[in-house]
Design a protein around this motif. Structure first.
Motif, PDB file in Angstrom:
ATOM      1  N   THR A   2       0.838  -1.196   0.000  1.00  0.00           N
ATOM      2  CA  THR A   2       0.000   0.000   0.000  1.00  0.00           C
ATOM      3  C   THR A   2       0.874   1.248   0.000  1.00  0.00           C
ATOM      4  O   THR A   2       1.888   1.321   0.693  1.00  0.00           O
ATOM      5  N   ILE A   3       0.451   2.240  -0.792  1.00  0.00           N
ATOM      6  CA  ILE A   3       1.200   3.491  -0.915  1.00  0.00           C
ATOM      7  C   ILE A   3       0.574   4.584  -0.057  1.00  0.00           C
ATOM      8  O   ILE A   3       1.257   5.259   0.707  1.00  0.00           O
ATOM      9  N   SER A   4      -0.730   4.762  -0.199  1.00  0.00           N
ATOM     10  CA  SER A   4      -1.413   5.810   0.546  1.00  0.00           C
ATOM     11  C   SER A   4      -2.900   5.473   0.624  1.00  0.00           C
ATOM     12  O   SER A   4      -3.402   4.633  -0.125  1.00  0.00           O
ATOM     13  N   CYS A   5      -3.585   6.170   1.516  1.00  0.00           N
ATOM     14  CA  CYS A   5      -5.035   6.009   1.665  1.00  0.00           C
ATOM     15  C   CYS A   5      -5.643   7.385   1.860  1.00  0.00           C
ATOM     16  O   CYS A   5      -5.204   8.151   2.738  1.00  0.00           O
ATOM     17  N   ASP A   6      -6.633   7.738   1.028  1.00  0.00           N
ATOM     18  CA  ASP A   6      -7.219   9.064   1.122  1.00  0.00           C
ATOM     19  C   ASP A   6      -8.404   9.070   2.079  1.00  0.00           C
ATOM     20  O   ASP A   6      -8.750   8.058   2.698  1.00  0.00           O
ATOM     21  N   ASP A  36       0.824  -0.582  -5.001  1.00  0.00           N
ATOM     22  CA  ASP A  36       1.811  -0.944  -6.019  1.00  0.00           C
ATOM     23  C   ASP A  36       1.836  -2.458  -6.136  1.00  0.00           C
ATOM     24  O   ASP A  36       2.212  -3.158  -5.186  1.00  0.00           O
ATOM     25  N   ILE A  37       1.428  -3.005  -7.297  1.00  0.00           N
ATOM     26  CA  ILE A  37       1.415  -4.452  -7.504  1.00  0.00           C
ATOM     27  C   ILE A  37       2.396  -4.878  -8.600  1.00  0.00           C
ATOM     28  O   ILE A  37       2.244  -5.931  -9.192  1.00  0.00           O
ATOM     29  N   ILE A  66      -2.571   0.686  -8.749  1.00  0.00           N
ATOM     30  CA  ILE A  66      -4.010   0.427  -8.787  1.00  0.00           C
ATOM     31  C   ILE A  66      -4.619   0.915  -7.480  1.00  0.00           C
ATOM     32  O   ILE A  66      -3.913   1.218  -6.505  1.00  0.00           O
ATOM     33  N   THR A  67      -5.935   0.986  -7.436  1.00  0.00           N
ATOM     34  CA  THR A  67      -6.634   1.423  -6.232  1.00  0.00           C
ATOM     35  C   THR A  67      -7.645   0.374  -5.809  1.00  0.00           C
ATOM     36  O   THR A  67      -8.203  -0.355  -6.635  1.00  0.00           O
ATOM     37  N   ILE A  68      -7.866   0.281  -4.496  1.00  0.00           N
ATOM     38  CA  ILE A  68      -8.866  -0.613  -3.933  1.00  0.00           C
ATOM     39  C   ILE A  68      -9.787   0.202  -3.038  1.00  0.00           C
ATOM     40  O   ILE A  68      -9.363   1.164  -2.395  1.00  0.00           O
TER      41      ILE A  68
END
Length: 364
Positions: free
Chosen positions: A195-199, A207-208, A214-216
């Motif tokens: 995981t890079i960041s969470c808004d 980052d995969i 991508i985003t989840i």
């Protein structure tokens, strides 16, 4: 003489990088080398364990994916709910006379576990005096670090593993090339990511290992390793790391755990049995005094199998030195999986490879 001495500036830079080798963020893989890490769980990957039910891809899509990923080995393969764990003593690393050889020995253990699809590796401290030494130079910590490092996909290592002296000879470790060690052009329903960041809207960037992130639609704190699934509609979701094995029978690497005592092997199990207790329902001890395997031998039915290997004095010495006098009662079977060998002793990394090769057909 054209040799120029190293400048003080370079030396200072190197010292600063060494001092910054600890991990101040507990979310990242590893632990703070400046602390006396009494909690063995600090050495584990922090990975998201989600049980969210996601739509299972169609059989046609799954077969096409499996052909691209592992040729014909995964086609029409069913899910696997059983797990296999091994426990090894930290003292086996002392057979390496140099840091290079010690790194190589850890690589041999990892390679054997990858070949025979071991789901969990437990490193237990069989020498109590180890805990009284410098916590930054414990053999057990070095083993766990290297086992975690080699199991992690290459594109995640820089993000998850900061500088540490134990990685100096990581280049000598063999490639495992596990199913989750993806290339950019590999097509797969699952990928490992960080995981890079969470808004503020609970959308997490991951980052995969592709050209773009991508985003989840799930809230996961940064610097955490996650297993990501892509459904037929191109949507990504974080899932449990065990989902590829449980739903599709795909070996998805191993977990690493540190046990500070012999009894911690059994009491700190991450697996849940049918009676809602944590542990293993089939525990095999490798012992030269154990029973030999004959052609009619069959393993009892199990859900979570644990194979325990002893140190130089065998598994009997580990039981005798353990403060918990009931450790011997935990074993279901004592087997001699390495009955004949031409040398006087057999080393742990050799015993692991031999034992797993003999038990694998019985497990299947």
């Amino acid at each position: 003489n054209t040799h120029r001495p190293r400048s003080k500036k370079n030396k200072t830079s190197k010292d600063n990088s060494s001092n910054n080798g600890h991990i101040s963020n507990s979310n990242r893989v590893g632990f703070d080398i400046n602390k006396n890490n009494s909690n063995p769980n600090d050495l584990r990957h922090k990975r998201v364990k989600l049980t969210k039910d996601l739509p299972i891809p169609s059989s046609e899509s799954l077969n096409e994916w499996s052909k691209n990923l592992l040729k014909d080995t995964l086609v029409n393969k069913k899910g696997i709910n059983q797990t296999v764990s091994i426990a090894i003593p930290s003292s086996f690393i002392k057979h390496g006379q140099s840091p290079e050889l010690r790194s190589y020995l850890v690589g041999q253990i990892a390679r054997a576990c990858a070949i025979y699809e071991v789901d969990e590796i437990i490193v237990f401290i069989d020498n109590p005096s180890e805990l009284s030494n410098d916590p930054t130079k414990l053999p057990s910590h070095m083993i766990v670090r290297l086992l975690q490092y080699i199991e992690t996909p290459a594109y995640l290592r820089r993000s998850l593993f900061p500088f540490h002296p134990d990685f100096k000879f990581a280049g000598l470790l063999p490639m495992l090339d596990l199913p989750h060690h993806m290339r950019k052009d590999d097509k797969s329903w699952f990928r490992e990511g960080v995981t890079i960041s969470c808004d503020k809207e609970n959308i997490t960037t991951v980052d995969i290992g592709l050209d773009r992130h991508i985003t989840i639609n799930q809230s996961v704190e940064p610097n955490v390793r996650v297993t990501v699934q892509c459904d037929d509609d191109g949507r990504y979701s974080a899932v449990s790391p065990s989902l590829p094995r449980e739903n599709f029978g795909l070996f998805w690497g191993y977990q690493t755990r540190l046990a500070e005592s012999f009894s911690d092997i059994f009491t700190l199990s991450p697996y849940t049995l049918d009676d809602n207790s944590n542990g293993y329902d089939l525990i095999i001890g490798q012992s030269k005094n154990g029973s030999a395997l004959d052609k009619d031998f069959e393993l009892p039915q199990f859900q979570h199998l644990l194979i325990v290997f002893g140190g130089n004095g065998g598994i009997e010495e580990c039981i005798e030195n353990d403060e918990n006098s009931n450790s011997s009662d935990n074993f279901t079977l004592l087997l001699n999986l390495c009955p004949t060998y031409g040398c006087r002793t057999i080393r742990t990394e050799e015993c692991v490879m031999t034992a797993l090769s003999r038990l694998k057909p019985l497990i299947n």
